[in-house]
Write an enzyme that holds these catalytic residues in place. Sequence first.
Site, PDB file in Angstrom:
ATOM      1  N   GLU A 309       0.823  -1.213   0.000  1.00  0.00           N
ATOM      2  CA  GLU A 309       0.000   0.000   0.000  1.00  0.00           C
ATOM      3  C   GLU A 309       0.858   1.265   0.000  1.00  0.00           C
ATOM      4  OE1 GLU A 309      -2.596  -0.643   3.404  1.00  0.00           O
ATOM      5  OE2 GLU A 309      -4.070  -1.593   2.096  1.00  0.00           O
ATOM      6  N   ASP A 383      -8.505  -9.063   4.301  1.00  0.00           N
ATOM      7  CA  ASP A 383      -8.254  -7.986   5.244  1.00  0.00           C
ATOM      8  C   ASP A 383      -9.292  -7.931   6.365  1.00  0.00           C
ATOM      9  OD1 ASP A 383      -6.997  -5.872   6.333  1.00  0.00           O
ATOM     10  OD2 ASP A 383      -7.592  -4.397   4.830  1.00  0.00           O
ATOM     11  N   GLU A 411     -12.414  -2.223  12.157  1.00  0.00           N
ATOM     12  CA  GLU A 411     -12.392  -1.484  10.896  1.00  0.00           C
ATOM     13  C   GLU A 411     -13.527  -1.890   9.960  1.00  0.00           C
ATOM     14  OE1 GLU A 411      -8.728  -1.934   8.738  1.00  0.00           O
ATOM     15  OE2 GLU A 411      -9.513  -0.952   6.940  1.00  0.00           O
TER      16      GLU A 411
HETATM   17  O1  GCW Z   1      -6.795  -3.007   6.727  1.00  0.00           O
HETATM   18  C1  GCW Z   1      -6.026  -2.194   5.908  1.00  0.00           C
HETATM   19  C2  GCW Z   1      -6.371  -0.840   6.360  1.00  0.00           C
HETATM   20  C3  GCW Z   1      -5.222   0.120   6.351  1.00  0.00           C
HETATM   21  C4  GCW Z   1      -4.059  -0.563   7.042  1.00  0.00           C
HETATM   22  C5  GCW Z   1      -3.682  -1.797   6.264  1.00  0.00           C
HETATM   23  C6  GCW Z   1      -2.566  -2.592   6.936  1.00  0.00           C
HETATM   24  C7  GCW Z   1      -2.420   0.370   8.487  1.00  0.00           C
HETATM   25  O2  GCW Z   1      -7.438  -0.351   5.611  1.00  0.00           O
HETATM   26  O3  GCW Z   1      -5.619   1.264   7.024  1.00  0.00           O
HETATM   27  O4  GCW Z   1      -2.951   0.278   7.209  1.00  0.00           O
HETATM   28  O5  GCW Z   1      -4.764  -2.655   6.177  1.00  0.00           O
HETATM   29  O6  GCW Z   1      -2.877  -3.494   7.668  1.00  0.00           O
HETATM   30  O7  GCW Z   1      -1.410  -2.279   6.704  1.00  0.00           O
END
Ligand code: GCW
Length: 722
Positions: A309, A383, A411
């Site tokens: 990311e 995720d 989240e």
């Molecule tokens: O779950 C996703 C999130 C990001 C997060 C990323 C990760 C910290 O949307 O906000 O970043 O994973 O785990 O690195």
Amino acid sequence: MHMRFMYCILFALLHMGSVSASGSNDLWITYRKVEDAKVSSEYRHVFSNIHFSYKSPILRSAAEELQLGVNGMLGQNKVVSLPFSDTTTMVILPQKELPDSLRSLVSMELDQLSKDGFLIKSVSYKKREVLVLSAQTDLGVLYGTFHLLRKMQMNLPLSKTAIMESPKIDFRILNHWDNLDRTVERGYAGFSIWNWHKLPDYKDPRYKEYARANASIGINGTVLTNVNANALVLTPSYIEKVRALAEIFRPYGIRVYLTARFSAPMEIGGLETADPLDQKVISWWKQKTADIYKEIPDFGGFLIKANSEGQPGPQNYGRTHVDGANMMADAVAPFGGMVMWRAFVYSDQDPTDRAKQAYSEFVPFDGRFRDNVLVQVKNGAIDFQPREPFHPMFGAMPSTQLMMEFQITQEYLGFSTHLVFLPKLFQEVLEADTYRREQGATVANVVDGSLHSNKITGMAGVANIGTDLNWTGHPFGQANWYGYGRMAWDPYTTAETIADEWLKMTFGTNPKFIEPMTKLLLDSREAVVNYMTPLGLHHIMDTGHHYGPGPWIGNLSRPEWNPTYYHRADSLGIGFDRSKSGSNATAQYAPALSEKWGDPATTPEELLLWFHHLPWDYELKNGNILWNGIALKYQEGVDQVKRMGETWEKMEPYVESSYHQEVAMLLGIQLKESQWWRDACLLYFQQFSKRPLPKGVPEPTKTLEEFKSLKFPFAPGIRPQW
Ligand code: GCW
């Protein structure tokens, strides 16, 4: 006047009889008075003549905790350590300080403990029962003390006790996604509790409360900063602040860790590269690490998110995850530190199924990471969804030490507004069979190192803690923090045990409260799956902030950020085909599983649409067609939340009124939002299924266009650049 005063007292007394909850701002370590006279008299006896030690800061923490516990639970003002004698009733000491006569009675058991485990045992000494709490280490004594207090909070008997516990996982860690400006990525409980501006001189009393709470559940490490890291935390002025926190945590056996931004040598070190094989870069990290250890001798090490990311990493220089992780590991090794290298990677250059990418990138490196590296793997391959199959990396890297990463902050599960008891989710993942061994090999067997004989083991939980008075936004979020810690200590603990413990510790032991509430907690996870992502649907939350439904979103630059990528609804059906005919992600699992999950007929229905794209009229096991099944699941979720609300209503007599109201309001929002999820998702999918809603599912109250028009630019927890 007088009468009114009397009335107040009478009212208070009456109220106390039925009220058994403290305010929601207290954690599970508020020690409420033990009401049962028999139980409390037993405890008084055990505490009447005790012998303990203040010899180290950790033992002093234990003594202080004992004092707090006895104060609250037994109303006893002062706990003093009396010399060991024939009238001693309890001894709380590390093995090395035990009087010889007692040591011989328990040494066999003590020798069996692993480091930081403890023994609590009633022994017969000179014809009397003496309760011995002992351990090989001072920290073991502290953990044992918390365990003893937990038993008392649950009103369990202390006589004839024989408890031996050793943590099954070495590194039991919280990950704070806290930024230096005090915002918290995916944080829904206010701002970061780390007040960087006022540190190191101002030590917020909450830091110690935080340490106590963590030690009480066996957490022994905390990563203070976000994995989307800022290199500034590695500069001297911040290290001084980190050191202040480390000093507060040390007497509770908690080490601090930092996230290391891979490009830090360039950003704060003035180098031209961050290439992990460049000599200058290697030296820079070595020096930086040495500087940190000079200030914080028990510094734990680094957590690194690299090439994921948009974060920098070794691949920027044509190097690999192994090159990066090992370079960092070598820097901390001389000081006994370790590196947690995250496996949460996916790339916008990679057109394959996102669920496959981490496995594809990491599995070829099996056996190549240093002994002080833990590769940190999220529980599922996408995720932190309400439900995901376990990550295929678990079990697939026999020569690599994998640690589990769970997300405690919600989240994708309704933020801190929804009551969802996560230990149920954690348990499901941990007990999943990887089929990597004939007689069964669960994810817990991988994570606790027993399957592959790891040298070190670990578990991380992304914290849900913030500045909110109740710490976690939703007061029941405390149960998830608590439950995570208990499972990191022992990944075989059941959600039911945890629910029982947390409820009793937090609210008291009245069965009229405990029984219905245990059920409520245990059912709450399935409820959220049902009203958000039933039957294996996933990642259909609104984009960016992930608040509320957004199955219609399909215009984001990266395909795998779009809900439409995940549900793939079309006129023919719905779901992500990950079988051989699709992305073949199933092939990343052991043959027994890939076969099972590769065929819709043998795929558990709760994972159906995770692995298969199926026609709207596909017949489910109960005879319903898929479309009706989806709709009825959404409805079931709503009904479950309704029932949670009704149960909570009935709990009013047992809970302090402001606490009761707080949760009642939140459950009200959860109900509304569950209906929103149901209506929005069904209206959207109905465009493709072109079928009516089945009986029992009410017509939506808004149009799809109305749902689509809802925007939440200020939803909490979002990163400014997203
Ligand atoms: O779950 C996703 C999130 C990001 C997060 C990323 C990760 C910290 O949307 O906000 O970043 O994973 O785990 O690195």
